[in-house]
Design a protein around this motif. Structure first.
Motif, PDB file in Angstrom:
ATOM      1  N   ARG A  84       0.856  -1.192   0.000  1.00 36.06           N
ATOM      2  CA  ARG A  84       0.000   0.000   0.000  1.00 36.06           C
ATOM      3  C   ARG A  84       0.886   1.235   0.000  1.00 36.06           C
ATOM      4  O   ARG A  84       1.963   1.231   0.598  1.00 36.06           O
ATOM      5  CB  ARG A  84      -0.915   0.004   1.232  1.00 36.06           C
ATOM      6  N   ASP A  85       0.407   2.275  -0.672  1.00 37.39           N
ATOM      7  CA  ASP A  85       1.172   3.518  -0.738  1.00 37.39           C
ATOM      8  C   ASP A  85       0.235   4.699  -0.537  1.00 37.39           C
ATOM      9  O   ASP A  85      -0.923   4.524  -0.147  1.00 37.39           O
ATOM     10  CB  ASP A  85       1.939   3.606  -2.065  1.00 37.39           C
ATOM     11  N   ALA A  86       0.730   5.892  -0.841  1.00 35.74           N
ATOM     12  CA  ALA A  86      -0.050   7.103  -0.573  1.00 35.74           C
ATOM     13  C   ALA A  86      -1.394   7.088  -1.305  1.00 35.74           C
ATOM     14  O   ALA A  86      -2.343   7.739  -0.877  1.00 35.74           O
ATOM     15  CB  ALA A  86       0.754   8.338  -0.983  1.00 35.74           C
ATOM     16  N   SER A  87      -1.502   6.331  -2.381  1.00 36.90           N
ATOM     17  CA  SER A  87      -2.755   6.347  -3.149  1.00 36.90           C
ATOM     18  C   SER A  87      -3.843   5.502  -2.493  1.00 36.90           C
ATOM     19  O   SER A  87      -5.026   5.789  -2.643  1.00 36.90           O
ATOM     20  CB  SER A  87      -2.505   5.847  -4.573  1.00 36.90           C
ATOM     21  N   ASP A  88      -3.466   4.456  -1.769  1.00 35.81           N
ATOM     22  CA  ASP A  88      -4.523   3.574  -1.248  1.00 35.81           C
ATOM     23  C   ASP A  88      -4.387   3.237   0.237  1.00 35.81           C
ATOM     24  O   ASP A  88      -5.196   2.469   0.773  1.00 35.81           O
ATOM     25  CB  ASP A  88      -4.609   2.285  -2.081  1.00 35.81           C
ATOM     26  N   TYR A  89      -3.383   3.816   0.912  1.00 39.15           N
ATOM     27  CA  TYR A  89      -3.249   3.527   2.347  1.00 39.15           C
ATOM     28  C   TYR A  89      -4.356   4.228   3.140  1.00 39.15           C
ATOM     29  O   TYR A  89      -4.658   5.406   2.891  1.00 39.15           O
ATOM     30  CB  TYR A  89      -1.877   3.975   2.893  1.00 39.15           C
ATOM     31  N   ARG A  90      -4.954   3.511   4.079  1.00 43.06           N
ATOM     32  CA  ARG A  90      -5.936   4.103   4.987  1.00 43.06           C
ATOM     33  C   ARG A  90      -5.705   3.577   6.406  1.00 43.06           C
ATOM     34  O   ARG A  90      -5.415   2.395   6.579  1.00 43.06           O
ATOM     35  CB  ARG A  90      -7.370   3.722   4.582  1.00 43.06           C
ATOM     36  N   GLY A 193       7.086  -2.960   7.386  1.00 41.21           N
ATOM     37  CA  GLY A 193       5.706  -2.709   7.798  1.00 41.21           C
ATOM     38  C   GLY A 193       5.120  -1.421   7.280  1.00 41.21           C
ATOM     39  O   GLY A 193       4.106  -0.952   7.796  1.00 41.21           O
ATOM     40  N   GLY A 194       5.773  -0.832   6.266  1.00 41.26           N
ATOM     41  CA  GLY A 194       5.310   0.432   5.727  1.00 41.26           C
ATOM     42  C   GLY A 194       4.094   0.278   4.838  1.00 41.26           C
ATOM     43  O   GLY A 194       3.766  -0.838   4.438  1.00 41.26           O
ATOM     44  N   SER A 208       5.134  -3.762  18.223  1.00 42.75           N
ATOM     45  CA  SER A 208       5.208  -2.767  17.144  1.00 42.75           C
ATOM     46  C   SER A 208       4.645  -3.348  15.857  1.00 42.75           C
ATOM     47  O   SER A 208       5.385  -3.736  14.936  1.00 42.75           O
ATOM     48  CB  SER A 208       6.655  -2.307  16.958  1.00 42.75           C
ATOM     49  N   ILE A 209       3.332  -3.386  15.771  1.00 48.39           N
ATOM     50  CA  ILE A 209       2.644  -4.035  14.645  1.00 48.39           C
ATOM     51  C   ILE A 209       2.982  -3.345  13.318  1.00 48.39           C
ATOM     52  O   ILE A 209       3.022  -2.117  13.229  1.00 48.39           O
ATOM     53  CB  ILE A 209       1.114  -4.061  14.897  1.00 48.39           C
ATOM     54  N   LYS A 210       3.249  -4.180  12.314  1.00 51.85           N
ATOM     55  CA  LYS A 210       3.588  -3.694  10.974  1.00 51.85           C
ATOM     56  C   LYS A 210       2.339  -3.626  10.103  1.00 51.85           C
ATOM     57  O   LYS A 210       1.354  -4.296  10.346  1.00 51.85           O
ATOM     58  CB  LYS A 210       4.628  -4.636  10.347  1.00 51.85           C
ATOM     59  N   TRP A 211       2.411  -2.807   9.037  1.00 57.08           N
ATOM     60  CA  TRP A 211       1.297  -2.661   8.081  1.00 57.08           C
ATOM     61  C   TRP A 211       0.009  -2.278   8.821  1.00 57.08           C
ATOM     62  O   TRP A 211      -1.054  -2.861   8.613  1.00 57.08           O
ATOM     63  CB  TRP A 211       1.131  -3.967   7.274  1.00 57.08           C
ATOM     64  N   LEU A 212       0.140  -1.276   9.668  1.00 58.99           N
ATOM     65  CA  LEU A 212      -0.970  -0.860  10.527  1.00 58.99           C
ATOM     66  C   LEU A 212      -2.168  -0.402   9.705  1.00 58.99           C
ATOM     67  O   LEU A 212      -2.047   0.464   8.828  1.00 58.99           O
ATOM     68  CB  LEU A 212      -0.492   0.278  11.443  1.00 58.99           C
ATOM     69  N   ALA A 213      -3.332  -0.967  10.012  1.00 58.59           N
ATOM     70  CA  ALA A 213      -4.549  -0.616   9.255  1.00 58.59           C
ATOM     71  C   ALA A 213      -5.669  -0.123  10.153  1.00 58.59           C
ATOM     72  O   ALA A 213      -6.485   0.676   9.716  1.00 58.59           O
ATOM     73  CB  ALA A 213      -5.042  -1.821   8.460  1.00 58.59           C
ATOM     74  N   GLY A 214      -5.727  -0.624  11.381  1.00 60.08           N
ATOM     75  CA  GLY A 214      -6.854  -0.283  12.234  1.00 60.08           C
ATOM     76  C   GLY A 214      -6.447  -0.042  13.676  1.00 60.08           C
ATOM     77  O   GLY A 214      -5.570  -0.712  14.214  1.00 60.08           O
TER      78      GLY A 214
END
Ligand code: MTE
Ligand code: MO
Length: 249
Positions: A84-90, A193-194, A208-214
């Motif tokens: 995920r990047d700036a276009s679709d990261y939430r 985890g970016g 330190s959870i990676k790929w944080l989404a929620g």
């Protein structure tokens, strides 16, 4: 959807994987190093490259004693993670809050950033000293969403679809807990985890959870992925899991 291969601490607790093969390999590498088979900087590179996968499943603790340089291992409990990047990261903030939020990467970048230089330590024994971290203080995001009075804990989820973590609300309000956008003097890479991971400075790496989404505000602590598999819910470095001396005495 593009997908990045990351591997590591996969389905089994690294501390419970079979010891004999790991120990033999470790002793073999020690011998190679002692014999001067590798020279100079290539010792670190060579051993790091070889030890990556071994370090992920180091039931002996011996790998942590090797002179391999203070390098990160890349851990994931899933075999691949979408990019995920700036276009679709939430980043969603939900649960017991007045105003649920969805932040884009741009939103997070526009908020005040906190820098921290701290060690990163995995409970399996490796440590990277003085890593530079940068990001938004978690407490700022919580305050912005307005935490309900009956919330006592925070649950974190990952867009790897599997990993989770937790903190008490008191822990989550510490100013050394970051929603990190940068580490190691650059954007958090996919492997680390970016674009966004959590960094809980006073606790072991598994917090330190990676790929944080929620980020979900909950009434009680919901134990995370490794905590359901035996790790302490309170992951204070030096005060849990019986691996380190308590620096505070
Ligand atoms: N989503 C996710 N986050 C995770 C993990 C994981 O497997 N998946 N492993 C944890 C563990 S045990 C450690 S030590 C660190 C390792 O971070 P690194 O892969 O950037 O070195 O990430 C933590 N966060
Ligand atoms: Mo870890």
């Amino acid at each position: 959807m593009d997908s990045g291969d990351v591997s590591g601490e996969q389905s089994a607790d690294p501390e419970r994987l079979g010891a004999p093969a790991g120990r033999r390999l470790v002793l073999g590498l020690l011998a190679a190093g002692a014999a001067g088979v590798l020279g100079g900087a290539s010792i670190q590179q060579g051993l790091s490259a070889v030890l990556g996968p071994i370090g992920n499943r180091d039931p002996t603790g011996l790998v942590g004693l090797l002179p391999v340089g203070n390098t990160f291992r890349f851990y994931s409990v899933t075999s691949s993670v979408p990019k995920r990047d700036a276009s679709d990261y939430r980043l969603d903030i939900t649960g017991l809050v007045d105003a649920p939020r969805t932040h884009t990467l741009g939103d997070l970048r526009a908020m005040p950033q906190q820098e921290l230089v701290r060690d990163f330590q995995c409970v399996t024994g490796w440590r990277v000293p003085e890593v530079r971290w940068r990001g938004v203080r978690l407490v700022d995001l919580l305050d912005d969403a307005g935490v309900h009075e009956n919330a006592r804990a925070v649950r974190f989820t990952s867009f790897d679809g599997t990993y989770s973590e937790s903190l008490t609300l008191e822990q989550a309000r510490r100013t050394d807990v970051l929603v990190a956008l940068e580490m190691l003097d650059g954007p958090v890479t996919h492997e680390h985890g970016g674009p966004v991971r959590l960094y809980v400075a006073p606790m072991y790496g598994y917090k330190s959870i990676k790929w944080l989404a929620g980020i979900e505000l909950t009434k009680d602590v919901v134990p995370g992925y490794w905590e359901r598999r035996g790790y302490s819910i309170d992951g204070w470095v030096g005060r849990s899991n019986g691996r380190d001396d308590d620096p505070t005495g």
